[in-house]
Scaffold this motif. Structure first.
Motif, PDB file in Angstrom:
ATOM      1  N   ASP A 107      13.920  14.405  53.609  1.00 17.68           N
ATOM      2  CA  ASP A 107      14.058  13.003  54.015  1.00 17.68           C
ATOM      3  C   ASP A 107      15.479  12.493  53.765  1.00 17.68           C
ATOM      4  O   ASP A 107      16.046  11.779  54.581  1.00 17.68           O
ATOM      5  CB  ASP A 107      13.054  12.121  53.271  1.00 17.68           C
ATOM      6  N   ALA A 108      16.037  12.865  52.630  1.00 20.18           N
ATOM      7  CA  ALA A 108      17.403  12.446  52.313  1.00 20.18           C
ATOM      8  C   ALA A 108      18.391  13.048  53.307  1.00 20.18           C
ATOM      9  O   ALA A 108      19.331  12.379  53.755  1.00 20.18           O
ATOM     10  CB  ALA A 108      17.763  12.863  50.891  1.00 20.18           C
ATOM     11  N   ARG A 109      18.197  14.304  53.673  1.00 18.96           N
ATOM     12  CA  ARG A 109      19.078  14.966  54.645  1.00 18.96           C
ATOM     13  C   ARG A 109      18.975  14.272  56.009  1.00 18.96           C
ATOM     14  O   ARG A 109      19.988  14.019  56.654  1.00 18.96           O
ATOM     15  CB  ARG A 109      18.726  16.447  54.749  1.00 18.96           C
ATOM     16  N   GLN A 110      17.763  13.928  56.416  1.00 22.49           N
ATOM     17  CA  GLN A 110      17.596  13.223  57.692  1.00 22.49           C
ATOM     18  C   GLN A 110      18.262  11.855  57.658  1.00 22.49           C
ATOM     19  O   GLN A 110      18.874  11.428  58.631  1.00 22.49           O
ATOM     20  CB  GLN A 110      16.111  13.086  58.021  1.00 22.49           C
ATOM     21  N   LEU A 111      18.134  11.173  56.509  1.00 22.23           N
ATOM     22  CA  LEU A 111      18.783   9.868  56.366  1.00 22.23           C
ATOM     23  C   LEU A 111      20.293  10.015  56.487  1.00 22.23           C
ATOM     24  O   LEU A 111      20.940   9.246  57.199  1.00 22.23           O
ATOM     25  CB  LEU A 111      18.410   9.240  55.023  1.00 22.23           C
ATOM     26  N   HIS A 112      20.855  11.010  55.826  1.00 21.92           N
ATOM     27  CA  HIS A 112      22.300  11.240  55.907  1.00 21.92           C
ATOM     28  C   HIS A 112      22.721  11.562  57.333  1.00 21.92           C
ATOM     29  O   HIS A 112      23.764  11.090  57.800  1.00 21.92           O
ATOM     30  CB  HIS A 112      22.716  12.368  54.960  1.00 21.92           C
ATOM     31  N   GLU A 113      21.934  12.363  58.027  1.00 21.14           N
ATOM     32  CA  GLU A 113      22.264  12.705  59.416  1.00 21.14           C
ATOM     33  C   GLU A 113      22.213  11.464  60.306  1.00 21.14           C
ATOM     34  O   GLU A 113      23.087  11.268  61.156  1.00 21.14           O
ATOM     35  CB  GLU A 113      21.306  13.770  59.939  1.00 21.14           C
ATOM     36  N   ARG A 114      21.197  10.618  60.116  1.00 26.36           N
ATOM     37  CA  ARG A 114      21.104   9.393  60.921  1.00 26.36           C
ATOM     38  C   ARG A 114      22.271   8.464  60.627  1.00 26.36           C
ATOM     39  O   ARG A 114      22.855   7.869  61.535  1.00 26.36           O
ATOM     40  CB  ARG A 114      19.779   8.676  60.648  1.00 26.36           C
ATOM     41  N   LEU A 115      22.618   8.324  59.338  1.00 18.64           N
ATOM     42  CA  LEU A 115      23.750   7.467  58.977  1.00 18.64           C
ATOM     43  C   LEU A 115      25.054   8.002  59.564  1.00 18.64           C
ATOM     44  O   LEU A 115      25.877   7.242  60.084  1.00 18.64           O
ATOM     45  CB  LEU A 115      23.864   7.341  57.463  1.00 18.64           C
ATOM     46  N   ALA A 116      25.238   9.306  59.491  1.00 18.74           N
ATOM     47  CA  ALA A 116      26.462   9.904  60.042  1.00 18.74           C
ATOM     48  C   ALA A 116      26.517   9.706  61.555  1.00 18.74           C
ATOM     49  O   ALA A 116      27.582   9.401  62.114  1.00 18.74           O
ATOM     50  CB  ALA A 116      26.519  11.387  59.691  1.00 18.74           C
ATOM     51  N   ARG A 117      25.392   9.876  62.211  1.00 20.02           N
ATOM     52  CA  ARG A 117      25.348   9.696  63.671  1.00 20.02           C
ATOM     53  C   ARG A 117      25.670   8.251  64.041  1.00 20.02           C
ATOM     54  O   ARG A 117      26.476   7.989  64.935  1.00 20.02           O
ATOM     55  CB  ARG A 117      23.969  10.087  64.194  1.00 20.02           C
ATOM     56  N   ARG A 118      25.082   7.297  63.317  1.00 21.25           N
ATOM     57  CA  ARG A 118      25.345   5.875  63.607  1.00 21.25           C
ATOM     58  C   ARG A 118      26.789   5.512  63.318  1.00 21.25           C
ATOM     59  O   ARG A 118      27.412   4.756  64.059  1.00 21.25           O
ATOM     60  CB  ARG A 118      24.399   4.988  62.808  1.00 21.25           C
ATOM     61  N   ALA A 119      27.330   6.047  62.241  1.00 17.90           N
ATOM     62  CA  ALA A 119      28.733   5.778  61.911  1.00 17.90           C
ATOM     63  C   ALA A 119      29.640   6.368  62.992  1.00 17.90           C
ATOM     64  O   ALA A 119      30.605   5.724  63.430  1.00 17.90           O
ATOM     65  CB  ALA A 119      29.082   6.361  60.553  1.00 17.90           C
ATOM     66  N   GLY A 120      29.337   7.572  63.448  1.00 11.15           N
ATOM     67  CA  GLY A 120      30.129   8.202  64.509  1.00 11.15           C
ATOM     68  C   GLY A 120      30.066   7.414  65.801  1.00 11.15           C
ATOM     69  O   GLY A 120      31.092   7.194  66.460  1.00 11.15           O
ATOM     70  N   LEU A 121      28.877   6.959  66.182  1.00 11.49           N
ATOM     71  CA  LEU A 121      28.737   6.168  67.403  1.00 11.49           C
ATOM     72  C   LEU A 121      29.458   4.832  67.278  1.00 11.49           C
ATOM     73  O   LEU A 121      30.081   4.360  68.234  1.00 11.49           O
ATOM     74  CB  LEU A 121      27.257   5.943  67.723  1.00 11.49           C
ATOM     75  N   GLY A 122      29.400   4.245  66.088  1.00 11.29           N
ATOM     76  CA  GLY A 122      30.121   2.991  65.859  1.00 11.29           C
ATOM     77  C   GLY A 122      31.625   3.183  65.987  1.00 11.29           C
ATOM     78  O   GLY A 122      32.321   2.356  66.577  1.00 11.29           O
TER      79      GLY A 122
END
Length: 83
Positions: free
Chosen positions: A22-37
């Motif tokens: 779950d923590a890894r998925q959260l980090h991946e989602r945060l990284a993806r959102r930061a990259g898109l931003g």
């Protein structure tokens, strides 16, 4: 107090790996959102630069045309007595 000994309870190996996943998925989602931003921010900056550059180029062209007309007029007035 030693905080490493504080636990919420004993976790089984399955719960621990679920938490890590779950923590890894959260980090991946945060990284993806930061990259898109960052991509969206970069595109907005490029659009602003393009508009600003276009406006500056237009001002430079108008200033150059004005100076060219003023130089032509000055040269024509100076050359008139020679004719």
């Amino acid at each position: 107090m030693n905080t490493s000994t504080l636990t919420v309870g004993r976790t089984s190996q399955g719960q621990a790996s679920t938490l890590r996943a779950d923590a890894r998925q959260l980090h991946e989602r945060l990284a993806r959102r930061a990259g898109l931003g960052l991509l969206a921010w970069g595109r907005r900056r490029d659009a602003q630069r393009t508009h600003t550059a276009h406006a500056q180029r237009r001002r430079n062209e108008l200033a150059a045309a004005h100076l060219q007309a003023a130089d032509f007029q000055r040269i024509a007035l100076l050359a008139q007595p020679l004719i």
